[in-house]
Design a protein around this motif. Structure first.
Motif, PDB file in Angstrom:
ATOM      1  N   SER A   1       0.830  -1.207   0.000  1.00  0.00           N
ATOM      2  CA  SER A   1       0.000   0.000   0.000  1.00  0.00           C
ATOM      3  C   SER A   1       0.863   1.254   0.000  1.00  0.00           C
ATOM      4  O   SER A   1       2.040   1.212   0.361  1.00  0.00           O
ATOM      5  CB  SER A   1      -0.907   0.022   1.238  1.00  0.00           C
TER       6      SER A   1
ATOM      7  N   ASP B   1       1.816   0.858  -8.418  1.00  0.00           N
ATOM      8  CA  ASP B   1       0.571   0.630  -9.131  1.00  0.00           C
ATOM      9  C   ASP B   1      -0.283   1.894  -8.989  1.00  0.00           C
ATOM     10  O   ASP B   1      -0.174   2.613  -7.991  1.00  0.00           O
ATOM     11  CB  ASP B   1      -0.137  -0.580  -8.511  1.00  0.00           C
ATOM     12  N   TYR B   2      -1.122   2.142  -9.980  1.00  0.00           N
ATOM     13  CA  TYR B   2      -1.991   3.314  -9.901  1.00  0.00           C
ATOM     14  C   TYR B   2      -3.235   3.034  -9.058  1.00  0.00           C
ATOM     15  O   TYR B   2      -3.548   3.756  -8.112  1.00  0.00           O
ATOM     16  CB  TYR B   2      -2.408   3.742 -11.315  1.00  0.00           C
ATOM     17  N   CYS B   3      -3.951   1.970  -9.441  1.00  0.00           N
ATOM     18  CA  CYS B   3      -5.222   1.621  -8.775  1.00  0.00           C
ATOM     19  C   CYS B   3      -4.985   0.815  -7.525  1.00  0.00           C
ATOM     20  O   CYS B   3      -4.759  -0.396  -7.602  1.00  0.00           O
ATOM     21  CB  CYS B   3      -6.081   0.753  -9.697  1.00  0.00           C
ATOM     22  N   MET B   4      -5.049   1.479  -6.383  1.00  0.00           N
ATOM     23  CA  MET B   4      -4.939   0.740  -5.127  1.00  0.00           C
ATOM     24  C   MET B   4      -6.014   1.266  -4.195  1.00  0.00           C
ATOM     25  O   MET B   4      -6.348   2.454  -4.242  1.00  0.00           O
ATOM     26  CB  MET B   4      -3.556   0.946  -4.496  1.00  0.00           C
TER      27      MET B   4
ATOM     28  N   THR C   1      -4.119   5.980  -3.708  1.00  0.00           N
ATOM     29  CA  THR C   1      -3.785   5.510  -5.063  1.00  0.00           C
ATOM     30  C   THR C   1      -2.310   5.801  -5.344  1.00  0.00           C
ATOM     31  O   THR C   1      -1.654   6.544  -4.608  1.00  0.00           O
ATOM     32  CB  THR C   1      -4.613   6.237  -6.134  1.00  0.00           C
TER      33      THR C   1
ATOM     34  N   TYR D   1      -1.289   7.641  -7.642  1.00  0.00           N
ATOM     35  CA  TYR D   1      -1.218   9.076  -7.913  1.00  0.00           C
ATOM     36  C   TYR D   1      -1.085   9.862  -6.607  1.00  0.00           C
ATOM     37  O   TYR D   1      -0.292  10.802  -6.504  1.00  0.00           O
ATOM     38  CB  TYR D   1      -2.446   9.526  -8.696  1.00  0.00           C
ATOM     39  N   ASP D   2      -1.877   9.485  -5.602  1.00  0.00           N
ATOM     40  CA  ASP D   2      -1.789  10.140  -4.291  1.00  0.00           C
ATOM     41  C   ASP D   2      -0.376   9.981  -3.727  1.00  0.00           C
ATOM     42  O   ASP D   2       0.192  10.912  -3.163  1.00  0.00           O
ATOM     43  CB  ASP D   2      -2.771   9.509  -3.289  1.00  0.00           C
TER      44      ASP D   2
ATOM     45  N   SER E   1      -0.061   0.775 -14.564  1.00  0.00           N
ATOM     46  CA  SER E   1      -1.510   0.638 -14.548  1.00  0.00           C
ATOM     47  C   SER E   1      -1.963  -0.383 -15.576  1.00  0.00           C
ATOM     48  O   SER E   1      -1.365  -0.512 -16.644  1.00  0.00           O
ATOM     49  CB  SER E   1      -2.164   1.991 -14.829  1.00  0.00           C
TER      50      SER E   1
ATOM     51  N   ARG F   1      -5.118   9.988 -17.569  1.00  0.00           N
ATOM     52  CA  ARG F   1      -4.450   9.497 -16.359  1.00  0.00           C
ATOM     53  C   ARG F   1      -2.935   9.538 -16.542  1.00  0.00           C
ATOM     54  O   ARG F   1      -2.187   9.961 -15.665  1.00  0.00           O
ATOM     55  CB  ARG F   1      -4.914   8.069 -16.071  1.00  0.00           C
TER      56      ARG F   1
END
Lengths: 157, 224
Positions: free
Chosen positions: B40, B79-82, B86, B88-89, B109, B116
């Motif tokens: 994470s 990874d982007y989608c977590m 995320t 990005y965050d 991603s 994105r």
């Protein structure tokens, strides 16, 4: 050594058929290329993780679709994960049914029984494709074991 | 104090998928990098020694009470989608931190969303890889990590800045670094443009990529 040669040919043909029938794609080759003497079980390890994770996701999906009010975003999140993991190991057909499944989830602002039926159907398809590829991969690994047990080496990818 | 730089590069990989963590770890180790994987963004920040409260105020990395030594990370791949934070965050938090912002960040991603991709590059990501990530992608990480070895962290990203005291043998790598920087700047200004020479893998380029022997199917039904 005739037996080993035959087994090796069987393995090569089997893998080729899995690609030909769309069960596996190029990504599976990538996995095999990452396996070497220092990491001889890499493919089996990754695929085993995939099996475990898939069982978990299928359970979660079944639970999510049993709810009074279905949380389609949750369903979508699980399918997204499944799509990702199947893509990572090259389980091409599983990946495809996940994509279809997600498309259905995205159109879910409709009341009624129809969306739920479609999702259930999608889940059945995912389960089906998953169990097919699981059987195929287990057969593949069995063949590899037999070759190694007979003193042979695995064909280069 | 080894002469080989590869053995010193440490990559932090962040992904909530256990399969993808296993994959990226193997890819990175194949390239002789030291690897730490976390599941994470929160754990990534913990590992980096960054706490929510002292982000942009400190000049020196804040050392977590659990770490007895400074954590040295040369690149973060996430990874982007977590769920939760995320990729990005995480990228933003790293770029907002004075102690961490010079660590190159790469985003991965499974989804090819041009907006994105642009957003991540504009926020400072060095590369954006489409999953599944391959060895050819990982091979592109080295120049970014070389930058962190050559650059003074307080310096701006300018070309032709000579470092004093750098060994002469690194001049080839500096050239590579400058070329890479130039490419990066081009990419930052023109996120919409197709960059056939930068090898950024986007779905549009799928059929054209030279290192594929089989065409890739993405969302198409299988033809038997």
């Amino acid at each position: 050594m005739d037996g080993v040669v035959q087994l090796q040919k069987q393995l090569v043909d089997y893998i080729a058929s899995l690609f030909h029938e769309g069960f596996l794609d190029e990504q599976f080759n990538q996995l095999q290329q990452l396996q070497d003497e220092s990491n001889p079980d890499f493919v089996v390890e990754v695929v085993s993780l995939f099996f475990e994770d898939s069982e978990r996701l299928l359970n979660e999906l079944a639970k999510a679709l049993e709810q009074e009010t279905i949380d389609f975003r949750k369903v979508d999140a699980h399918v997204h994960q499944f799509k990702g993991s199947s893509s990572s190991i090259g389980a091409h057909r599983v990946q495809n049914v996940c994509i279809t499944f997600r498309n259905y989830c995205e159109e879910q602002n409709v009341e009624g029984v129809e969306p739920w039926h479609r999702c259930l159907k999608c889940l059945q398809q995912v389960k089906h494709e998953y169990s097919l590829v699981r059987n195929k991969l287990e057969t593949l690994f069995q063949l590899e074991k037999q070759i190694i047990a007979a003193g042979g080496s695995l064909p280069a990818t | 104090m080894g002469m080989s730089m590869e053995s010193q590069f440490h990559v932090l990989a962040v992904d909530d998928s256990i399969i993808d963590r296993k994959l990226i770890e193997r890819l990175l180790k194949t390239s002789s990098y030291q690897v730490t994987t976390v599941d994470s963004g929160t754990k990534a920040l913990e590992f980096l020694g960054l706490h929510e409260d002292d982000q942009s105020n400190t000049e020196t990395p804040s050392v977590s009470p659990n770490n007895h030594q400074e954590v040295d990370v040369n690149l973060i791949i996430t990874d982007y989608c977590m769920p939760g934070m995320t990729g990005y965050d995480l990228l933003r938090k790293i770029k907002e931190s004075s102690s961490l912002r010079d660590i190159p960040v790469v985003i991965m991603s499974s989804e090819n969303v041009p907006s994105r991709i642009s957003r991540c590059l504009e926020e400072g990501a060095e590369e954006f890889f489409l999953k599944p990530v391959r060895l050819s992608d990982v091979n592109r990480l080295r120049p970014h990590m070389m930058k962190t070895k050559l650059k003074d962290p307080k310096q701006d990203n300018e070309e032709n800045k000579e470092e004093s005291g750098k060994p002469v043998s690194r001049s080839l790598e500096e050239k590579e670094e400058q070329q890479q920087q130039h490419q990066q700047q081009q990419l930052h200004r023109l996120p919409q443009q197709q960059h056939s020479n930068s090898n950024k893998r986007k779905a549009l380029e799928e059929g054209l990529s030279p290192d594929r022997t089989r065409p890739r199917y993405n969302g198409l039904t299988t033809v038997v």
